[in-house]
Design a protein around this motif. Structure first.
Motif, PDB file in Angstrom:
ATOM      1  N   GLU A  20       1.852  -4.323   1.172  1.00 28.41           N
ATOM      2  CA  GLU A  20       2.450  -3.118   1.115  1.00 28.41           C
ATOM      3  C   GLU A  20       3.411  -3.030   0.514  1.00 28.41           C
ATOM      4  O   GLU A  20       4.653  -3.953   0.541  1.00 28.41           O
ATOM      5  N   LEU A  21       3.064  -1.755  -1.007  1.00 32.08           N
ATOM      6  CA  LEU A  21       4.172  -1.843  -1.705  1.00 32.08           C
ATOM      7  C   LEU A  21       4.283  -0.893  -2.547  1.00 32.08           C
ATOM      8  O   LEU A  21       3.065   0.378  -2.332  1.00 32.08           O
ATOM      9  N   THR A  22       4.944  -0.525  -3.386  1.00 31.10           N
ATOM     10  CA  THR A  22       5.058   0.218  -3.882  1.00 31.10           C
ATOM     11  C   THR A  22       5.909   0.592  -5.913  1.00 31.10           C
ATOM     12  O   THR A  22       6.760  -0.133  -6.076  1.00 31.10           O
ATOM     13  N   GLY A  23       5.501   1.423  -6.563  1.00 25.11           N
ATOM     14  CA  GLY A  23       6.423   1.443  -7.409  1.00 25.11           C
ATOM     15  C   GLY A  23       7.204   2.101  -8.019  1.00 25.11           C
ATOM     16  O   GLY A  23       7.362   2.153  -8.580  1.00 25.11           O
ATOM     17  N   LEU A  24       7.638   2.916  -6.967  1.00 22.38           N
ATOM     18  CA  LEU A  24       9.251   2.651  -6.173  1.00 22.38           C
ATOM     19  C   LEU A  24      10.372   2.651  -6.416  1.00 22.38           C
ATOM     20  O   LEU A  24      10.670   1.181  -6.326  1.00 22.38           O
ATOM     21  N   ASN A  25      11.538   2.784  -7.088  1.00 28.16           N
ATOM     22  CA  ASN A  25      12.451   1.948  -7.191  1.00 28.16           C
ATOM     23  C   ASN A  25      13.258   1.727  -5.244  1.00 28.16           C
ATOM     24  O   ASN A  25      13.836   2.064  -5.043  1.00 28.16           O
ATOM     25  N   VAL A  26      12.382   1.293  -4.720  1.00 31.92           N
ATOM     26  CA  VAL A  26      13.120   1.863  -3.230  1.00 31.92           C
ATOM     27  C   VAL A  26      13.465   0.243  -2.730  1.00 31.92           C
ATOM     28  O   VAL A  26      14.139  -0.901  -3.190  1.00 31.92           O
ATOM     29  N   THR A  28       9.643   4.916   3.086  1.00 29.30           N
ATOM     30  CA  THR A  28       8.505   4.735   3.566  1.00 29.30           C
ATOM     31  C   THR A  28       8.822   5.245   5.340  1.00 29.30           C
ATOM     32  O   THR A  28       9.745   5.549   6.007  1.00 29.30           O
ATOM     33  N   PHE A  29       7.262   6.023   5.484  1.00 24.40           N
ATOM     34  CA  PHE A  29       6.864   6.527   6.793  1.00 24.40           C
ATOM     35  C   PHE A  29       6.687   6.203   7.195  1.00 24.40           C
ATOM     36  O   PHE A  29       7.044   6.574   8.785  1.00 24.40           O
ATOM     37  N   CYS A  30       7.033   4.352   7.274  1.00 22.19           N
ATOM     38  CA  CYS A  30       5.831   3.861   8.568  1.00 22.19           C
ATOM     39  C   CYS A  30       6.315   2.225   8.086  1.00 22.19           C
ATOM     40  O   CYS A  30       7.992   2.503   8.476  1.00 22.19           O
ATOM     41  N   ASP A  31       5.512   1.685   7.587  1.00 23.65           N
ATOM     42  CA  ASP A  31       6.613  -0.053   7.554  1.00 23.65           C
ATOM     43  C   ASP A  31       6.671   0.043   5.994  1.00 23.65           C
ATOM     44  O   ASP A  31       6.596   0.681   4.976  1.00 23.65           O
ATOM     45  N   PRO A  32       8.306  -0.882   5.681  1.00 21.70           N
ATOM     46  CA  PRO A  32       8.778  -1.425   4.913  1.00 21.70           C
ATOM     47  C   PRO A  32       8.089  -1.754   3.444  1.00 21.70           C
ATOM     48  O   PRO A  32       7.220  -2.574   3.901  1.00 21.70           O
ATOM     49  N   ARG A  33       7.990  -1.126   2.444  1.00 19.54           N
ATOM     50  CA  ARG A  33       7.108  -1.896   1.388  1.00 19.54           C
ATOM     51  C   ARG A  33       7.714  -3.002   0.513  1.00 19.54           C
ATOM     52  O   ARG A  33       9.687  -2.740   0.090  1.00 19.54           O
ATOM     53  N   LEU A  34       7.166  -3.755  -0.179  1.00 23.38           N
ATOM     54  CA  LEU A  34       7.753  -4.545  -1.357  1.00 23.38           C
ATOM     55  C   LEU A  34       8.526  -3.601  -2.391  1.00 23.38           C
ATOM     56  O   LEU A  34       7.255  -2.853  -2.359  1.00 23.38           O
ATOM     57  N   ASN A  35       9.496  -4.051  -3.153  1.00 22.55           N
ATOM     58  CA  ASN A  35       9.411  -2.679  -4.407  1.00 22.55           C
ATOM     59  C   ASN A  35       8.945  -3.249  -5.837  1.00 22.55           C
ATOM     60  O   ASN A  35       8.125  -4.694  -5.428  1.00 22.55           O
ATOM     61  N   VAL A  36       9.631  -3.171  -6.802  1.00 24.33           N
ATOM     62  CA  VAL A  36       8.505  -4.226  -8.159  1.00 24.33           C
ATOM     63  C   VAL A  36       9.299  -4.849  -8.388  1.00 24.33           C
ATOM     64  O   VAL A  36       7.960  -5.913  -8.087  1.00 24.33           O
ATOM     65  N   CYS A  92       2.499   1.515   2.941  1.00 24.08           N
ATOM     66  CA  CYS A  92       1.693   1.583   4.575  1.00 24.08           C
ATOM     67  C   CYS A  92       0.931   2.905   4.736  1.00 24.08           C
ATOM     68  O   CYS A  92       0.204   2.931   5.333  1.00 24.08           O
ATOM     69  N   ALA A  93       1.334   4.360   4.972  1.00 24.22           N
ATOM     70  CA  ALA A  93       1.142   5.397   5.171  1.00 24.22           C
ATOM     71  C   ALA A  93       0.884   5.965   4.247  1.00 24.22           C
ATOM     72  O   ALA A  93       2.787   6.369   3.577  1.00 24.22           O
ATOM     73  N   GLU A  94       0.599   7.101   3.559  1.00 25.39           N
ATOM     74  CA  GLU A  94       0.589   8.032   2.395  1.00 25.39           C
ATOM     75  C   GLU A  94       1.206   9.270   3.234  1.00 25.39           C
ATOM     76  O   GLU A  94       0.978   9.013   4.824  1.00 25.39           O
ATOM     77  N   SER A  95       1.753   9.932   2.513  1.00 24.94           N
ATOM     78  CA  SER A  95       2.423  11.183   3.095  1.00 24.94           C
ATOM     79  C   SER A  95       1.853  12.361   2.398  1.00 24.94           C
ATOM     80  O   SER A  95       2.221  11.727   1.080  1.00 24.94           O
ATOM     81  N   PHE A  96       1.989  13.606   2.651  1.00 23.24           N
ATOM     82  CA  PHE A  96       1.822  14.856   1.931  1.00 23.24           C
ATOM     83  C   PHE A  96       2.649  15.059   1.358  1.00 23.24           C
ATOM     84  O   PHE A  96       2.585  15.689   0.268  1.00 23.24           O
ATOM     85  N   ARG A 122      11.342  -6.151   6.078  1.00 22.74           N
ATOM     86  CA  ARG A 122      10.808  -7.187   5.758  1.00 22.74           C
ATOM     87  C   ARG A 122      11.553  -8.156   5.219  1.00 22.74           C
ATOM     88  O   ARG A 122      12.312  -7.882   4.461  1.00 22.74           O
ATOM     89  N   ASN A 123      11.602  -9.180   5.506  1.00 24.62           N
ATOM     90  CA  ASN A 123      12.434 -10.223   4.565  1.00 24.62           C
ATOM     91  C   ASN A 123      11.429 -11.088   3.114  1.00 24.62           C
ATOM     92  O   ASN A 123      10.555 -11.476   4.211  1.00 24.62           O
ATOM     93  N   SER A 124      11.776 -10.410   1.756  1.00 34.08           N
ATOM     94  CA  SER A 124      10.718 -11.317   1.003  1.00 34.08           C
ATOM     95  C   SER A 124      10.464 -12.930   1.183  1.00 34.08           C
ATOM     96  O   SER A 124       9.228 -13.059   0.603  1.00 34.08           O
ATOM     97  N   LYS A 125      11.211 -12.654   1.837  1.00 36.41           N
ATOM     98  CA  LYS A 125      11.554 -14.729   1.694  1.00 36.41           C
ATOM     99  C   LYS A 125      10.457 -15.117   2.842  1.00 36.41           C
ATOM    100  O   LYS A 125       9.258 -15.775   2.939  1.00 36.41           O
ATOM    101  N   ASP A 126      10.330 -15.116   4.221  1.00 35.15           N
ATOM    102  CA  ASP A 126       8.830 -14.422   4.636  1.00 35.15           C
ATOM    103  C   ASP A 126       7.692 -13.865   4.122  1.00 35.15           C
ATOM    104  O   ASP A 126       6.450 -14.936   4.331  1.00 35.15           O
ATOM    105  N   VAL A 127       7.872 -12.705   3.496  1.00 43.17           N
ATOM    106  CA  VAL A 127       6.888 -12.986   3.124  1.00 43.17           C
ATOM    107  C   VAL A 127       5.901 -14.104   1.633  1.00 43.17           C
ATOM    108  O   VAL A 127       4.918 -14.348   1.933  1.00 43.17           O
ATOM    109  N   LEU A 128       6.636 -14.433   1.346  1.00 42.20           N
ATOM    110  CA  LEU A 128       6.933 -15.516   0.276  1.00 42.20           C
ATOM    111  C   LEU A 128       6.041 -16.813   0.989  1.00 42.20           C
ATOM    112  O   LEU A 128       5.150 -17.725   0.758  1.00 42.20           O
TER     113      LEU A 128
END
Ligand code: PEP
Ligand code: CO
Length: 452
Positions: free
Chosen positions: A394-400, A421-429, A67-71, A365-371
């Motif tokens: 919004e996703l990440t390769g990290l195990n969040v 996340t620094f902003c919105d929640p991301r889907l994990n792998v 959602c937002a990259e971070s320094f 976010r509920n993954s069910k709603d996303v799908l």
């Protein structure tokens, strides 16, 4: 009026930070306007051509990242893992749909965030909202929340080093299809989605062995050895974007050279506003978010402004209505725009209309709603006979643990385990691959077989 890289200043600018030190701001912008470009205009023209294939149902559009990259997270492993995840998803989709996948990261420049409120309140203290690392800092203190022009220089440097690594990954052998089994993410070895992924990789490896035996291999075929990966971000902080708006020497046209693709967000899409005006003048392929409050006449006006010559691949509409609302709002809208016969690439952002606050207070976010939103988006296109081109995630390769649900069935009480996340929640792998398998089922039926 005649468009110029700074003509947006004559329009109302929403979501603009208030910089107190104007002298410093001007000096930073003047420096930035002389910095080397991050991308080339010719690359954006190739991307536009690829997006025009998406519009015809001949390719799949996959856009994803933070959602937002971070320094604080400028880390080669983080960049590599998100890149790997997007590669894995694209391989599954290519295999399942027999179509190329156009890959764009929300990366190497996704630093500015629109906010619903200018101020944030905590324990009775009210401070300016965090607007992304390119503007101010996440920390809740008066100094940290002061917009600082120097942050634009840091954002540029961060983008340059991220992009440098991405180019090495995409073209230096890492993305070669012969490396398929090495894209697995170590922590994900026992994930349910990995089993399905391994089965597909095995089949792809068999196909590669076959074509190698026929004399087509990575030494003589670029497509087996390298991949094209494009960058994108929201064009929100217009002074920064202006500094990277340059005339392309080949065509004499204006291009934004900080990113291949830029989009305007749901809060800044006023057709009379500065953001739409700015995007109208650059030749990059561009996107526009289409939220649930979209007014048909405003959208028509935006399309006229942003794509007056009705060019293929120029304009991607990123629909983000929410799983519940999309079925009520989108069919009418789609019908209306279908009848106009305009060149539009429709994709689905199933994230931003499905944000909730969990009982424990996390933005999730509920993954069910996303799908469900994706499924609805494809069904609506199917019913109308139009093309659902792909997704914006919004996703990440990290195990969040930021979104609830998914194959591991993350619950509200697990969100605190690895919520980064620094902003919105991301889907994990696991959640991303589950979504990708759903897409693999939806795309051939709804688009490719019907429209090729
Ligand atoms: C985003 O993409 O992070 C975002 C803020 O989206 P939207 O403009 O659709 O709300
Ligand atoms: Co977001």
């Amino acid at each position: 009026m005649n468009w110029k890289s700074d003509s947006w200043k004559s329009f109302e600018v929403k979501q603009m930070p208030a910089y107190n030190d104007k002298k410093k701001l001007d000096s930073v912008l003047s420096d930035l306007s002389k910095y080397p470009p991050l991308i080339f205009a010719g690359e954006t023209r190739s991307l536009k051509k690829k997006i025009s294939e998406v519009q015809k149902g001949k390719a799949f559009y996959l856009q994803g990242g933070d959602c937002a990259e971070s320094f604080l997270e400028l880390n080669p492993n983080t960049i590599r893992d998100t890149f790997k995840l997007l590669l894995q998803m694209s391989v599954v989709l290519t295999y399942a749909t027999n179509s190329p996948v156009v890959k764009l990261g929300r990366i190497a420049g996704q630093f500015a965030k629109p906010r619903s409120s200018d101020m944030e309140e905590k324990n009775g203290v009210s401070l300016p909202s965090y607007r992304g690392d390119i503007i101010n800092s996440y920390e809740f203190s008066k100094e940290a929340r002061e917009p600082d022009p120097d942050r634009m220089i840091r954002a540029y440097n961060h983008s340059a080093s991220t992009l440098n690594l991405l180019r090495a990954f995409a073209q230096g052998g890492f993305a070669s299809l012969s490396q398929l089994s090495k894209w697995n993410l170590d922590f994900a070895e026992n994930f349910p989605s990995m089993k399905k992924y391994s089965e597909i990789s095995k089949k792809i490896e068999d196909s590669i062995n076959f074509i190698n035996a026929c004399g087509i291999d990575e030494n003589n075929t670029r497509e087996l050895r390298e991949t094209d990966f494009y960058t994108s971000h929201e064009a929100l902080l217009l002074p920064y974007e202006q500094a990277f708006t340059r005339i392309d020497s080949t065509t004499g046209d204006w291009y934004n050279v900080s990113s291949h693709f830029l989009w305007v967000g749901d809060r800044t899409r006023d057709p009379d506003g500065a953001h739409i005006h700015y995007l109208s003048g650059i030749k990059n392929p561009i996107g526009l978010k289409v939220g649930p409050t979209t007014d048909v006449d405003q959208l028509k006006k935006n399309i006229e402004i942003l794509n007056p010559d009705n060019e293929e691949g120029r304009l991607t509409l990123i629909v983000r209505m929410g799983a519940n609302k999309i079925s009520d709002i989108f069919p009418k809208l789609l019908k209306e725009f279908k009848s106009l016969g305009q060149n539009i690439t429709w994709i689905c952002d199933p994230m931003h209309g499905n944000t909730i606050t969990s009982t424990s207070g996390y933005k999730t976010r509920n993954s069910k709603d996303v799908l469900a939103e994706i499924k609805n988006f494809f069904d609506i296109h199917n019913a109308e006979g139009t093309i659902a081109g792909g997704v914006h995630l919004e996703l990440t390769g990290l195990n969040v643990t930021e979104c609830v649900g998914g194959p591991e069935d993350i619950k509200d009480e697990n969100l605190g385990d690895r919520y980064h996340t620094f902003c919105d929640p991301r889907l994990n792998v696991n959640q991303s691959l589950e979504l990708c398998f759903l897409l693999a089922d939806l795309f051939p039926k709804s688009t490719i077989t019907n429209n090729k």
